[in-house]
Design an enzyme around this catalytic site. Sequence first.
Site, PDB file in Angstrom:
ATOM      1  N   ASP A  11       9.352  12.359  15.653  1.00  0.00           N
ATOM      2  CA  ASP A  11       8.475  13.386  16.535  1.00  0.00           C
ATOM      3  C   ASP A  11       6.783  12.958  16.145  1.00  0.00           C
ATOM      4  OD1 ASP A  11       8.509  16.239  14.699  1.00  0.00           O
ATOM      5  OD2 ASP A  11       9.118  14.139  13.954  1.00  0.00           O
ATOM      6  N   VAL A 138      14.033  11.411  12.112  1.00  0.00           N
ATOM      7  CA  VAL A 138      12.787  12.129  11.044  1.00  0.00           C
ATOM      8  C   VAL A 138      12.296  13.295  11.772  1.00  0.00           C
ATOM      9  CG1 VAL A 138      12.823  10.066   9.299  1.00  0.00           C
ATOM     10  CG2 VAL A 138      11.329  10.280  11.417  1.00  0.00           C
TER      11      VAL A 138
HETATM   12  O1  RIB Z   1       9.302  19.246   7.149  1.00  0.00           O
HETATM   13  C1  RIB Z   1       8.873  17.848   7.317  1.00  0.00           C
HETATM   14  C2  RIB Z   1       9.256  17.204   8.584  1.00  0.00           C
HETATM   15  O2  RIB Z   1       8.636  17.859   9.796  1.00  0.00           O
HETATM   16  C3  RIB Z   1       8.657  15.795   8.803  1.00  0.00           C
HETATM   17  O3  RIB Z   1       9.535  14.950   9.508  1.00  0.00           O
HETATM   18  C4  RIB Z   1       7.374  16.126   9.517  1.00  0.00           C
HETATM   19  O4  RIB Z   1       6.996  14.769  10.417  1.00  0.00           O
HETATM   20  C5  RIB Z   1       7.847  17.123  10.590  1.00  0.00           C
HETATM   21  O5  RIB Z   1       8.546  16.450  11.569  1.00  0.00           O
HETATM   22 CA    CA Z   2       8.682  13.739  11.584  1.00  0.00          CA
END
Ligand code: RIB
Ligand code: CA
Length: 329
Positions: A11, A138
């Site tokens: 994201d 992620v």
């Molecule tokens: O909490 C951290 C996560 O949330 C990371 O992946 C950041 O990019 C957000 O997506």
């Molecule tokens: Ca992320």
Amino acid sequence: MEKKKVILDVDTGSDDAVAILCALAAPELDVLGICTVAGNKGLDFTTDNTLRVVDLAKSNVPVYRGCREPMVCTLNKNRHGGFDGHRTRKDENGNEAEYHKDHLDIPAATSTIQPEHAVFYYIDTLMKSEGDITLIPVGPLTNIAMAMRIEPEICKKIKEIVLMGGGCRQTNCSPAAEFNIWIDPEAAKIVMDSGVPVTIVPLDATHKACTTAEEAQEMRSWGTKVGTAVAELVDERILAYRLAQPMENLYSAPIHDALAVCAVIDRSVLKDVVHTHVDIDIGGGLSDGQTVVDPRYYPDEPINCYFAFNADRDKFNKMMMDYLRTYKD
Ligand code: RIB
Ligand code: CA
């Protein structure tokens, strides 16, 4: 050395950008594709940012656009109270740093997305595979959970899921939850209940692996487009964290997603890893989206993941910078 086949789910997002650059530079990985999902920003922004990063890396890895909304949680308008999960604050001079901008400060993308939706890319690719692909999500787990719901057989074909998300003694977007899980708790629960081998790289680990302002300055000193771009991202994150979630070193910030990528390459960047049962609160209340880590030696429910409570900061940052240093203009 046989490369590990991986698919990233991102994201993008500032730390996602660093994770993508590390993965594309790592000789140990064969990045088959990158899937985008709504999270840090809306899907159009996270997809555009992902294309910008892939172009910056001079890579031709295919990018697949995924889900625009979480599976179900936004149907209940009271569930998140409209809060987007990212709190930022102003400094003494009124400067407000953002963890993530709508558009990353790197050149506009010239590449375009693939026509196939990310969910069906997962199903097609995994069903044709030898069961040797590791998924590295992620961001929110919407794409992967939707693929599991549409074709449950893919669960037998996923080698492992190494995800950045969750937190036990560390949270960020609520007193109980971490952002990636909180945005789509049902998706996370589907993944945790899937039977697929899962390693969780949570805030408990990423907050122990922060990158410093000095390391950002070293990246800038390389004089490369990648080094300078990542230094800018790290500096922005350091200000945002100093104002809203101060780390032990006030002039450092976690690069969460890159730690998940490095953990796939060298598991020893994770420390204090427990093999336990983790469930996800989907109740919509105060602890909505919490990763409930069973601390008992004999959990009631079957053990379903590895959960890292710590990280090797120096080893991780050396890996990350070594990968980033390989980019030449
Ligand atoms: O909490 C951290 C996560 O949330 C990371 O992946 C950041 O990019 C957000 O997506
Ligand atoms: Ca992320």
